[in-house]
Design an enzyme around this catalytic site. Structure first.
Site, PDB file in Angstrom:
ATOM      1  N   SER A 119       0.843  -1.194   0.000  1.00 30.12           N
ATOM      2  CA  SER A 119       0.000   0.000   0.000  1.00 30.12           C
ATOM      3  C   SER A 119       0.880   1.247   0.000  1.00 30.12           C
ATOM      4  O   SER A 119       2.059   1.173  -0.367  1.00 30.12           O
ATOM      5  CB  SER A 119      -0.938  -0.023   1.206  1.00 30.12           C
ATOM      6  OG  SER A 119      -1.919   0.977   1.074  1.00 30.12           O
ATOM      7  N   ASN A 120       0.342   2.362   0.421  1.00 32.22           N
ATOM      8  CA  ASN A 120       1.123   3.609   0.453  1.00 32.22           C
ATOM      9  C   ASN A 120       0.684   4.445   1.652  1.00 32.22           C
ATOM     10  O   ASN A 120      -0.180   4.032   2.412  1.00 32.22           O
ATOM     11  CB  ASN A 120       0.947   4.369  -0.865  1.00 32.22           C
ATOM     12  CG  ASN A 120      -0.527   4.604  -1.164  1.00 32.22           C
ATOM     13  OD1 ASN A 120      -1.221   5.261  -0.398  1.00 32.22           O
ATOM     14  ND2 ASN A 120      -1.015   4.026  -2.249  1.00 32.22           N
ATOM     15  N   HIS A 121       1.278   5.632   1.789  1.00 32.16           N
ATOM     16  CA  HIS A 121       1.052   6.443   2.997  1.00 32.16           C
ATOM     17  C   HIS A 121      -0.230   7.269   2.979  1.00 32.16           C
ATOM     18  O   HIS A 121      -0.470   8.036   3.907  1.00 32.16           O
ATOM     19  CB  HIS A 121       2.226   7.401   3.205  1.00 32.16           C
ATOM     20  CG  HIS A 121       3.494   6.711   3.595  1.00 32.16           C
ATOM     21  ND1 HIS A 121       3.566   5.842   4.646  1.00 32.16           N
ATOM     22  CD2 HIS A 121       4.736   6.757   3.057  1.00 32.16           C
ATOM     23  CE1 HIS A 121       4.800   5.389   4.760  1.00 32.16           C
ATOM     24  NE2 HIS A 121       5.529   5.917   3.801  1.00 32.16           N
ATOM     25  N   SER A 122      -1.027   7.168   1.942  1.00 31.84           N
ATOM     26  CA  SER A 122      -2.193   8.052   1.857  1.00 31.84           C
ATOM     27  C   SER A 122      -3.140   7.857   3.055  1.00 31.84           C
ATOM     28  O   SER A 122      -3.516   6.732   3.381  1.00 31.84           O
ATOM     29  CB  SER A 122      -2.952   7.775   0.565  1.00 31.84           C
ATOM     30  OG  SER A 122      -4.158   8.490   0.582  1.00 31.84           O
TER      31      SER A 122
END
Ligand code: CTP
Length: 408
Positions: free
Chosen positions: A211-214
């Site tokens: 995933s990512n930091h959003s």
């Protein structure tokens, strides 16, 4: 349009009737006042068994009214009713609901309700059995048929100790209802805006994902700003924390992976006027996610083969060629270098009408924080650099840009 500007100088009439939930009405009066509204409170006699006019006066800075009318009694109800932009009765007892349904006028609150011509929002609070009673339900029907908005009641523990449906909706949620009602005539009324928010998750096995930091904060703020502008909003969110808080009035579609997001976005866009792609989409997914948890022993030198995900904005642009919707597509570009060039390139490649570029290397903008510093790059070549401001303010600027496209 932020909470402050939507509520600033709006006259809100707050009726408070006799329920243990009265103490929450003080919080509501305070929240409305802090958001810039002029809040006139009317308490019934039973409400005063639980809370005092002074408590409301202290948080609103304005006189709170009771049945002890003074010499100007004959004009109070007309004046209050005439000046109100919105009449909120919270908590609203079964008795007051019955009076409202039958047009009775035996106290200042119910007289004013008859005199007022503004929209009425009621938040019932009572025992579960009273709410479920056929008489109360008949009154609910009568009031709803008269376009009264009924918020709640919520389910949970009640003062009686029993669990059921009858609790007053929380003040923060009531604020959402107030905003929705005040926004009804705003520039995006009648428009359907789809907002995607948060990061997607791509499973490696049942436990792990890419995933990512959003955080989803910017997307949720955009959804709220679109609601404040009067739009009907579909909020498609990944499983991040902020994305879980759906603004009152938005329809939430929960997704996990990029493929889920693509499907949900294409479906919602069939009727959308505007798509705002604020989601941080994973460009790759595991080619073959494992059905069972990958064990440590299997993991030495583990490598996961990735395959490319579809570009959702491009899929939307292709669908638009057939269906004509959405009329406008807004994208985001989170960049660590060459912000403007990358934003301009993506605007073209993804057939966007506007791209909101932000530099994620800045400490006070982008991921994790509540502020953002963005540049708006439009299809006509115009470039507008906005100062560092809250994600809420950035959202309003984007929604203003959209509103201008429809007004021009
Ligand atoms: N986007 C999308 N589908 C993808 C990736 C991104 O619709 N598979 C959207 C994002 O929601 C955003 C815009 O495209 O509105 C730009 O996203 P970004 O991740 O910055 O662009 P990428 O196309 O992934 O380009 P790059 O990886 O080269 O930065």
């Amino acid at each position: 349009m932020n909470q402050i500007s939507l509520l600033r100088d709006k006259h809100i009439l707050l009726g408070v009737t006799g329920s243990i939930a009265c103490y929450k009405a003080i919080d509501l009066a305070s929240k409305l006042t802090q958001a810039g509204a002029l809040v006139d409170v009317i308490l019934t006699q039973s409400a005063q068994q639980f809370v005092t006019p002074l408590a409301f006066q202290a948080v609103t800075g304005r006189q709170a009214y009771t049945d002890l009318w003074g010499t100007d009694a004959h004009v109070i109800h007309i004046g209050l009713g005439e000046s109100a932009d919105l009449f909120v009765i919270a908590p609203c007892t079964a008795d007051t609901m019955a009076k409202l349904a039958h047009g009775r006028a035996d106290n200042l609150l119910t007289i004013t309700a008859l005199a007022a011509r503004c929209p009425l929002l009621i938040a019932p609070a009572m025992d579960g059995g009273m709410w479920a009673h056929a008489a109360t339900q008949a009154n609910v029907k009568t009031l709803a048929a008269r376009n009264v908005t009924i918020a709640g009641p919520a389910e949970g523990r009640m003062a009686s100790g029993l669990k059921g449906k009858g609790r007053l909706v929380e003040p923060a949620e009531l604020m959402g209802h107030v905003r929705l009602m005040l926004a009804q005539a705003n520039p995006l009324a009648g428009k359907h805006v789809v907002v995607t928010a948060g990061g997607t998750q791509e499973a490696i096995d049942p436990v792990r994902f890419i995933s990512n930091h959003s955080s989803g904060k910017q997307g949720v703020a955009l959804a709220q700003a679109a609601l404040d502008a009067g739009a009907t909003v579909t909020l498609i969110t990944g499983p991040t924390a902020a994305a879980r808080s759906t603004p009152v009035g938005a329809t939430r579609v929960a997704i996990t992976s990029t493929l889920d997001l693509e499907q949900a976005t294409l479906a919602a866009c069939q009727t959308a006027d505007v798509l705002i792609m604020a989601a941080a989409v994973a460009d790759y997914r595991a080619a073959a996610p494992a059905d069972q948890k990958i064990k440590r022993a299997q993991m030495s030198d583990l490598s996961v083969q990735l395959v490319e995900n579809p570009d959702i904005t491009i899929a939307v642009a292709n669908q638009k060629k057939q269906l004509g919707n959405p009329l406008l597509t807004i994208g985001f570009a989170a960049e660590s270098q060459n912000l403007l060039e990358n934003a301009q390139r993506k605007l073209k490649k993804k057939s966007l009408d506007l791209i909101v570029g932000n530099d994620i290397t800045a400490k006070d903008a982008g991921f994790f924080v509540d502020t953002n510093r963005v540049v708006l790059v439009a299809k006509d070549g115009s470039i507008e650099r906005l100062p560092l401001q809250s994600k809420v303010a950035v959202s309003e600027a984007v929604i203003d840009w959209i509103s201008n496209q429809f007004s021009g």
